[in-house]
Scaffold this motif. Structure first.
Motif, PDB file in Angstrom:
ATOM      1  N   ARG A  36      -4.737   2.798   0.177  1.00 54.16           N
ATOM      2  CA  ARG A  36      -4.154   3.117  -1.141  1.00 54.16           C
ATOM      3  C   ARG A  36      -2.672   3.501  -1.007  1.00 54.16           C
ATOM      4  NH1 ARG A  36      -9.530   4.536  -1.976  1.00 54.16           N
ATOM      5  NH2 ARG A  36      -9.360   6.633  -1.144  1.00 54.16           N
ATOM      6  N   GLU A  37      -2.332   4.237   0.058  1.00 53.61           N
ATOM      7  CA  GLU A  37      -0.921   4.597   0.271  1.00 53.61           C
ATOM      8  C   GLU A  37      -0.071   3.365   0.599  1.00 53.61           C
ATOM      9  OE1 GLU A  37      -2.116   8.950   2.076  1.00 53.61           O
ATOM     10  OE2 GLU A  37      -0.984   7.574   3.371  1.00 53.61           O
ATOM     11  N   GLU A  38      -0.629   2.496   1.443  1.00 51.40           N
ATOM     12  CA  GLU A  38       0.119   1.286   1.838  1.00 51.40           C
ATOM     13  C   GLU A  38       0.324   0.359   0.639  1.00 51.40           C
ATOM     14  OE1 GLU A  38       0.993   0.275   5.261  1.00 51.40           O
ATOM     15  OE2 GLU A  38       0.492   2.294   5.954  1.00 51.40           O
ATOM     16  N   ILE A  39      -0.674   0.328  -0.251  1.00 50.50           N
ATOM     17  CA  ILE A  39      -0.538  -0.501  -1.461  1.00 50.50           C
ATOM     18  C   ILE A  39       0.552   0.074  -2.359  1.00 50.50           C
ATOM     19  CG2 ILE A  39      -1.699  -1.224  -3.596  1.00 50.50           C
ATOM     20  CD1 ILE A  39      -4.320  -1.354  -1.883  1.00 50.50           C
ATOM     21  N   ALA A  40       0.520   1.405  -2.526  1.00 49.93           N
ATOM     22  CA  ALA A  40       1.531   2.050  -3.377  1.00 49.93           C
ATOM     23  C   ALA A  40       2.933   1.784  -2.828  1.00 49.93           C
ATOM     24  CB  ALA A  40       1.259   3.549  -3.476  1.00 49.93           C
ATOM     25  N   ALA A  41       3.069   1.779  -1.496  1.00 51.75           N
ATOM     26  CA  ALA A  41       4.377   1.572  -0.870  1.00 51.75           C
ATOM     27  C   ALA A  41       4.700   0.086  -0.688  1.00 51.75           C
ATOM     28  CB  ALA A  41       4.428   2.309   0.476  1.00 51.75           C
ATOM     29  N   GLN A  42       3.748  -0.788  -1.043  1.00 48.12           N
ATOM     30  CA  GLN A  42       3.918  -2.247  -0.909  1.00 48.12           C
ATOM     31  C   GLN A  42       4.395  -2.669   0.492  1.00 48.12           C
ATOM     32  OE1 GLN A  42       3.423  -5.105  -3.370  1.00 48.12           O
ATOM     33  NE2 GLN A  42       1.867  -3.517  -3.652  1.00 48.12           N
ATOM     34  N   THR A  43       3.756  -2.086   1.512  1.00 53.79           N
ATOM     35  CA  THR A  43       4.028  -2.512   2.887  1.00 53.79           C
ATOM     36  C   THR A  43       3.303  -3.845   3.134  1.00 53.79           C
ATOM     37  OG1 THR A  43       2.040  -1.425   3.661  1.00 53.79           O
ATOM     38  CG2 THR A  43       4.053  -0.094   3.667  1.00 53.79           C
ATOM     39  N   ASP A  44       3.502  -4.444   4.320  1.00 59.52           N
ATOM     40  CA  ASP A  44       2.807  -5.705   4.634  1.00 59.52           C
ATOM     41  C   ASP A  44       1.300  -5.518   4.551  1.00 59.52           C
ATOM     42  OD1 ASP A  44       5.146  -6.978   4.976  1.00 59.52           O
ATOM     43  OD2 ASP A  44       5.126  -6.926   7.178  1.00 59.52           O
ATOM     44  N   LEU A  45       0.810  -4.408   5.160  1.00 58.70           N
ATOM     45  CA  LEU A  45      -0.634  -4.143   5.123  1.00 58.70           C
ATOM     46  C   LEU A  45      -1.091  -3.955   3.672  1.00 58.70           C
ATOM     47  CD1 LEU A  45      -3.395  -3.438   6.396  1.00 58.70           C
ATOM     48  CD2 LEU A  45      -2.567  -1.094   6.748  1.00 58.70           C
ATOM     49  N   GLY A  46      -0.307  -3.194   2.899  1.00 57.49           N
ATOM     50  CA  GLY A  46      -0.645  -2.938   1.502  1.00 57.49           C
ATOM     51  C   GLY A  46      -0.750  -4.230   0.701  1.00 57.49           C
ATOM     52  N   LYS A  47       0.202  -5.122   0.905  1.00 64.44           N
ATOM     53  CA  LYS A  47       0.183  -6.395   0.161  1.00 64.44           C
ATOM     54  C   LYS A  47      -1.030  -7.230   0.546  1.00 64.44           C
ATOM     55  CE  LYS A  47       5.161  -6.684  -0.367  1.00 64.44           C
ATOM     56  NZ  LYS A  47       6.322  -7.269   0.291  1.00 64.44           N
ATOM     57  N   LYS A  48      -1.378  -7.206   1.843  1.00 69.96           N
ATOM     58  CA  LYS A  48      -2.549  -7.979   2.286  1.00 69.96           C
ATOM     59  C   LYS A  48      -3.832  -7.430   1.683  1.00 69.96           C
ATOM     60  CE  LYS A  48      -1.264  -9.386   6.930  1.00 69.96           C
ATOM     61  NZ  LYS A  48      -1.417  -8.971   8.306  1.00 69.96           N
ATOM     62  N   ALA A  49      -3.895  -6.088   1.534  1.00 71.68           N
ATOM     63  CA  ALA A  49      -5.151  -5.437   1.147  1.00 71.68           C
ATOM     64  C   ALA A  49      -5.342  -5.333  -0.365  1.00 71.68           C
ATOM     65  CB  ALA A  49      -5.194  -4.026   1.757  1.00 71.68           C
ATOM     66  N   GLU A  50      -4.252  -5.403  -1.119  1.00 75.95           N
ATOM     67  CA  GLU A  50      -4.265  -5.022  -2.525  1.00 75.95           C
ATOM     68  C   GLU A  50      -5.369  -5.668  -3.362  1.00 75.95           C
ATOM     69  OE1 GLU A  50      -0.437  -5.425  -4.366  1.00 75.95           O
ATOM     70  OE2 GLU A  50      -1.027  -4.075  -6.004  1.00 75.95           O
ATOM     71  N   SER A  51      -5.460  -6.990  -3.320  1.00 72.50           N
ATOM     72  CA  SER A  51      -6.418  -7.653  -4.218  1.00 72.50           C
ATOM     73  C   SER A  51      -7.847  -7.275  -3.845  1.00 72.50           C
ATOM     74  CB  SER A  51      -6.229  -9.167  -4.180  1.00 72.50           C
ATOM     75  OG  SER A  51      -6.487  -9.642  -2.886  1.00 72.50           O
ATOM     76  N   TYR A  52      -8.114  -7.094  -2.566  1.00 73.08           N
ATOM     77  CA  TYR A  52      -9.474  -6.728  -2.136  1.00 73.08           C
ATOM     78  C   TYR A  52      -9.839  -5.336  -2.641  1.00 73.08           C
ATOM     79  CZ  TYR A  52      -8.845 -10.632   1.051  1.00 73.08           C
ATOM     80  OH  TYR A  52      -8.604 -11.863   1.566  1.00 73.08           O
ATOM     81  N   VAL A  53      -8.942  -4.387  -2.422  1.00 73.25           N
ATOM     82  CA  VAL A  53      -9.233  -3.002  -2.804  1.00 73.25           C
ATOM     83  C   VAL A  53      -9.439  -2.909  -4.319  1.00 73.25           C
ATOM     84  CG1 VAL A  53      -8.350  -0.633  -2.846  1.00 73.25           C
ATOM     85  CG2 VAL A  53      -8.030  -2.043  -0.798  1.00 73.25           C
ATOM     86  N   GLU A  54      -8.584  -3.568  -5.082  1.00 68.96           N
ATOM     87  CA  GLU A  54      -8.702  -3.507  -6.547  1.00 68.96           C
ATOM     88  C   GLU A  54     -10.022  -4.067  -7.048  1.00 68.96           C
ATOM     89  OE1 GLU A  54      -5.249  -5.300  -8.230  1.00 68.96           O
ATOM     90  OE2 GLU A  54      -4.044  -3.497  -7.903  1.00 68.96           O
ATOM     91  N   GLU A  55     -10.521  -5.106  -6.380  1.00 67.49           N
ATOM     92  CA  GLU A  55     -11.769  -5.740  -6.819  1.00 67.49           C
ATOM     93  C   GLU A  55     -13.007  -5.093  -6.206  1.00 67.49           C
ATOM     94  OE1 GLU A  55     -11.885  -8.105  -9.127  1.00 67.49           O
ATOM     95  OE2 GLU A  55      -9.714  -7.850  -9.281  1.00 67.49           O
ATOM     96  N   GLY A  56     -12.812  -4.098  -5.332  1.00 63.16           N
ATOM     97  CA  GLY A  56     -13.952  -3.461  -4.676  1.00 63.16           C
ATOM     98  C   GLY A  56     -14.516  -4.286  -3.535  1.00 63.16           C
TER      99      GLY A  56
END
Ligand code: AMP
Length: 188
Positions: A36-56
């Motif tokens: 959640r922190e990496e997504i908020a900061a839009q890091t490489d990991l955050g960008k990779k994970a975002e759609s998965y985390v949002e959809e559960g």
């Protein structure tokens, strides 16, 4: 002390993990919080994970495994750690054991916070922190994934005498006491 904590969404993993880490003086590695922190900061990991985390959905194994490999060689983890939210699949559990073998370390306990699905759902829907993935259909998907992908890991740990099953229905301080007694009877 090297520990993992497992449980469905709303089982109280985050709460118990934080309490345990301060009690035992070990660092907390919470993959969900970190994502959640990496997504908020839009890091490489955050960008990779975002759609998965949002959809559960689960973030793909290679992404999360390579993160854990880097995290568990940081100096602060030498005397112990608690993993919250990892492993979530049999593959992740095996990978964790491979990594620990390489590092000459051993996992002490997998703590399973057990609660019926209906209570997991109710707790997520009543959570106050406004998580995007706490909407009813997304929570149902997370519960289904927990049952399909994570429950099988319990057998893996049970077979290796490392499973500690805790009834997570009670108030947080009682659950904590039960965990502490299980992981180290002298501390209970
Ligand atoms: P949590 O805070 O543990 O409920 O995790 C929130 C979300 O982060 C999950 O629904 C997944 O999308 C993702 N996630 C956290 N840990 C993992 C993991 N070990 N493997 C795959 N996805 C994960």
């Amino acid at each position: 002390m090297k520990l993992v904590i497992l449980g469905g969404p709303g089982a109280g993993k985050g709460t118990q993990a934080a309490l345990l880490c301060s009690k035992l003086g070990i660092p907390l590695v919470s993959t969900g919080e970190i994502l959640r922190e990496e997504i908020a900061a839009q890091t490489d990991l955050g960008k990779k994970a975002e759609s998965y985390v949002e959809e559960g959905e689960l973030v793909p194994d290679p992404t999360i495994i390579s993160f854990i490999r880097k995290r568990l060689v940081q100096p602060d983890t030498a005397k112990g750690w608690l993993l919250d939210g990892y492993p979530r699949t049999a593959f992740q559990a095996e990978e964790l054991d491979f990594l620990l073998d390489e590092l000459g370390q051993r996992l002490r306990w997998a703590i399973y916070l057990k609660l019926p699905d209906s209570v997991l759902m109710e707790r997520c829907l009543n959570r106050q922190d406004g998580r995007l993935d706490d909407r009813e259909e997304i929570v149902q998907r997370r519960i289904d994934l927990f049952n399909d992908r994570t429950i099988p890991i319990l057998e893996y740990y049970d077979y290796r005498d490392r499973l500690l099953t805790i009834d997570a229905a009670g108030p947080p301080d009682r659950v904590l006491q039960e965990i502490l007694q299980g992981v180290d009877p002298a501390k209970g």
